[in-house]
Design a protein around this motif. Sequence first.
Motif, PDB file in Angstrom:
ATOM      1  N   LYS A 191      53.892  14.700-106.897  1.00 49.60           N
ATOM      2  CA  LYS A 191      53.573  16.127-106.999  1.00 49.60           C
ATOM      3  C   LYS A 191      52.099  16.330-107.338  1.00 49.60           C
ATOM      4  CE  LYS A 191      55.247  20.318-109.197  1.00 49.60           C
ATOM      5  NZ  LYS A 191      56.183  20.878-110.153  1.00 49.60           N
ATOM      6  N   VAL A 192      51.538  15.428-108.104  1.00 51.44           N
ATOM      7  CA  VAL A 192      50.140  15.546-108.499  1.00 51.44           C
ATOM      8  C   VAL A 192      49.199  15.067-107.394  1.00 51.44           C
ATOM      9  CG1 VAL A 192      48.398  14.706-110.124  1.00 51.44           C
ATOM     10  CG2 VAL A 192      50.665  15.328-110.946  1.00 51.44           C
ATOM     11  N   PHE A 193      49.527  13.938-106.754  1.00 52.79           N
ATOM     12  CA  PHE A 193      48.573  13.295-105.861  1.00 52.79           C
ATOM     13  C   PHE A 193      48.743  13.608-104.376  1.00 52.79           C
ATOM     14  CE2 PHE A 193      48.347  10.448-109.585  1.00 52.79           C
ATOM     15  CZ  PHE A 193      46.982  10.558-109.822  1.00 52.79           C
ATOM     16  N   LEU A 194      49.953  13.872-103.924  1.00 48.85           N
ATOM     17  CA  LEU A 194      50.159  14.113-102.501  1.00 48.85           C
ATOM     18  C   LEU A 194      50.056  15.600-102.184  1.00 48.85           C
ATOM     19  CD1 LEU A 194      53.087  11.676-101.678  1.00 48.85           C
ATOM     20  CD2 LEU A 194      50.657  11.375-101.256  1.00 48.85           C
ATOM     21  N   PRO A 195      49.564  15.923-101.010  1.00 48.21           N
ATOM     22  CA  PRO A 195      49.406  17.345-100.648  1.00 48.21           C
ATOM     23  C   PRO A 195      50.750  18.029-100.432  1.00 48.21           C
ATOM     24  CG  PRO A 195      48.904  15.965 -98.767  1.00 48.21           C
ATOM     25  CD  PRO A 195      49.110  15.046 -99.941  1.00 48.21           C
ATOM     26  N   SER A 196      50.793  19.314-100.734  1.00 49.89           N
ATOM     27  CA  SER A 196      51.986  20.112-100.492  1.00 49.89           C
ATOM     28  C   SER A 196      51.797  20.877 -99.190  1.00 49.89           C
ATOM     29  CB  SER A 196      52.221  21.093-101.640  1.00 49.89           C
ATOM     30  OG  SER A 196      53.308  21.926-101.339  1.00 49.89           O
ATOM     31  N   PHE A 197      52.570  20.501 -98.181  1.00 49.61           N
ATOM     32  CA  PHE A 197      52.416  21.123 -96.879  1.00 49.61           C
ATOM     33  C   PHE A 197      53.128  22.473 -96.804  1.00 49.61           C
ATOM     34  CE2 PHE A 197      51.892  16.548 -95.760  1.00 49.61           C
ATOM     35  CZ  PHE A 197      50.541  16.635 -95.462  1.00 49.61           C
ATOM     36  N   THR A 198      54.062  22.741 -97.695  1.00 49.16           N
ATOM     37  CA  THR A 198      54.718  24.046 -97.680  1.00 49.16           C
ATOM     38  C   THR A 198      53.774  25.125 -98.183  1.00 49.16           C
ATOM     39  OG1 THR A 198      55.691  23.585 -99.842  1.00 49.16           O
ATOM     40  CG2 THR A 198      57.047  23.132 -97.919  1.00 49.16           C
ATOM     41  N   LYS A 199      52.919  24.791 -99.121  1.00 45.33           N
ATOM     42  CA  LYS A 199      51.940  25.761 -99.601  1.00 45.33           C
ATOM     43  C   LYS A 199      50.896  26.060 -98.534  1.00 45.33           C
ATOM     44  CE  LYS A 199      52.382  24.658-104.470  1.00 45.33           C
ATOM     45  NZ  LYS A 199      51.724  24.099-105.654  1.00 45.33           N
ATOM     46  N   LYS A 200      50.644  25.080 -97.664  1.00 41.95           N
ATOM     47  CA  LYS A 200      49.685  25.270 -96.573  1.00 41.95           C
ATOM     48  C   LYS A 200      50.347  25.867 -95.336  1.00 41.95           C
ATOM     49  CE  LYS A 200      46.831  21.420 -98.068  1.00 41.95           C
ATOM     50  NZ  LYS A 200      46.290  20.112 -97.706  1.00 41.95           N
ATOM     51  N   ARG A 201      51.663  26.105 -95.396  1.00 44.11           N
ATOM     52  CA  ARG A 201      52.438  26.666 -94.284  1.00 44.11           C
ATOM     53  C   ARG A 201      52.280  25.842 -93.013  1.00 44.11           C
ATOM     54  NH1 ARG A 201      54.602  31.875 -94.965  1.00 44.11           N
ATOM     55  NH2 ARG A 201      54.083  32.703 -96.982  1.00 44.11           N
ATOM     56  N   LEU A 202      52.480  24.533 -93.156  1.00 46.72           N
ATOM     57  CA  LEU A 202      52.383  23.626 -92.027  1.00 46.72           C
ATOM     58  C   LEU A 202      53.598  23.776 -91.120  1.00 46.72           C
ATOM     59  CD1 LEU A 202      50.980  21.136 -90.691  1.00 46.72           C
ATOM     60  CD2 LEU A 202      52.520  19.747 -92.068  1.00 46.72           C
ATOM     61  N   ASP A 203      53.352  23.897 -89.829  1.00 48.45           N
ATOM     62  CA  ASP A 203      54.423  23.956 -88.843  1.00 48.45           C
ATOM     63  C   ASP A 203      54.826  22.523 -88.507  1.00 48.45           C
ATOM     64  OD1 ASP A 203      56.214  24.665 -86.898  1.00 48.45           O
ATOM     65  OD2 ASP A 203      54.699  25.211 -85.406  1.00 48.45           O
ATOM     66  N   LEU A 204      56.098  22.176 -88.699  1.00 47.29           N
ATOM     67  CA  LEU A 204      56.541  20.805 -88.466  1.00 47.29           C
ATOM     68  C   LEU A 204      56.382  20.377 -87.014  1.00 47.29           C
ATOM     69  CD1 LEU A 204      59.738  20.515 -90.686  1.00 47.29           C
ATOM     70  CD2 LEU A 204      57.481  19.585 -91.105  1.00 47.29           C
TER      71      LEU A 204
ATOM     72  N   LYS B 293      53.897  21.012 -85.188  1.00 47.41           N
ATOM     73  CA  LYS B 293      52.483  20.700 -84.957  1.00 47.41           C
ATOM     74  C   LYS B 293      51.949  19.649 -85.930  1.00 47.41           C
ATOM     75  CE  LYS B 293      51.536  25.303 -83.211  1.00 47.41           C
ATOM     76  NZ  LYS B 293      50.795  26.553 -83.403  1.00 47.41           N
ATOM     77  N   ALA B 294      52.794  19.101 -86.759  1.00 49.36           N
ATOM     78  CA  ALA B 294      52.362  18.129 -87.759  1.00 49.36           C
ATOM     79  C   ALA B 294      52.033  16.793 -87.103  1.00 49.36           C
ATOM     80  CB  ALA B 294      53.452  17.928 -88.807  1.00 49.36           C
ATOM     81  N   THR B 295      51.039  16.127 -87.664  1.00 44.94           N
ATOM     82  CA  THR B 295      50.673  14.806 -87.163  1.00 44.94           C
ATOM     83  C   THR B 295      51.654  13.770 -87.720  1.00 44.94           C
ATOM     84  OG1 THR B 295      49.169  14.409 -89.009  1.00 44.94           O
ATOM     85  CG2 THR B 295      48.237  15.430 -87.038  1.00 44.94           C
ATOM     86  N   LYS B 296      51.540  12.556 -87.211  1.00 41.39           N
ATOM     87  CA  LYS B 296      52.468  11.494 -87.627  1.00 41.39           C
ATOM     88  C   LYS B 296      52.329  11.182 -89.109  1.00 41.39           C
ATOM     89  CE  LYS B 296      53.703   9.675 -83.377  1.00 41.39           C
ATOM     90  NZ  LYS B 296      55.036   9.952 -83.037  1.00 41.39           N
TER      91      LYS B 296
END
Length: 47
Positions: free
Chosen positions: A10-23, A25-28
């Motif tokens: 939770k501290v070190f990895l990015p949160s993609f839900t906060k960035k509203r990432l579309d799955l 269009k997500a990279t590998k």
Amino acid sequence: MFKIIAQINKVFLPSFTKKRLDLAKATKWQLAIIGYRYYITTRALDS
């Protein structure tokens, strides 16, 4: 053990839900991080 790893993630990895990432269009590597976080989170909730 998984609860500790989940807190570290939770501290070190990015949160993609906060960035509203579309799955679609997500990279590998983004999908790999999402899968890893999902695995750790489900294991932490089970224990």
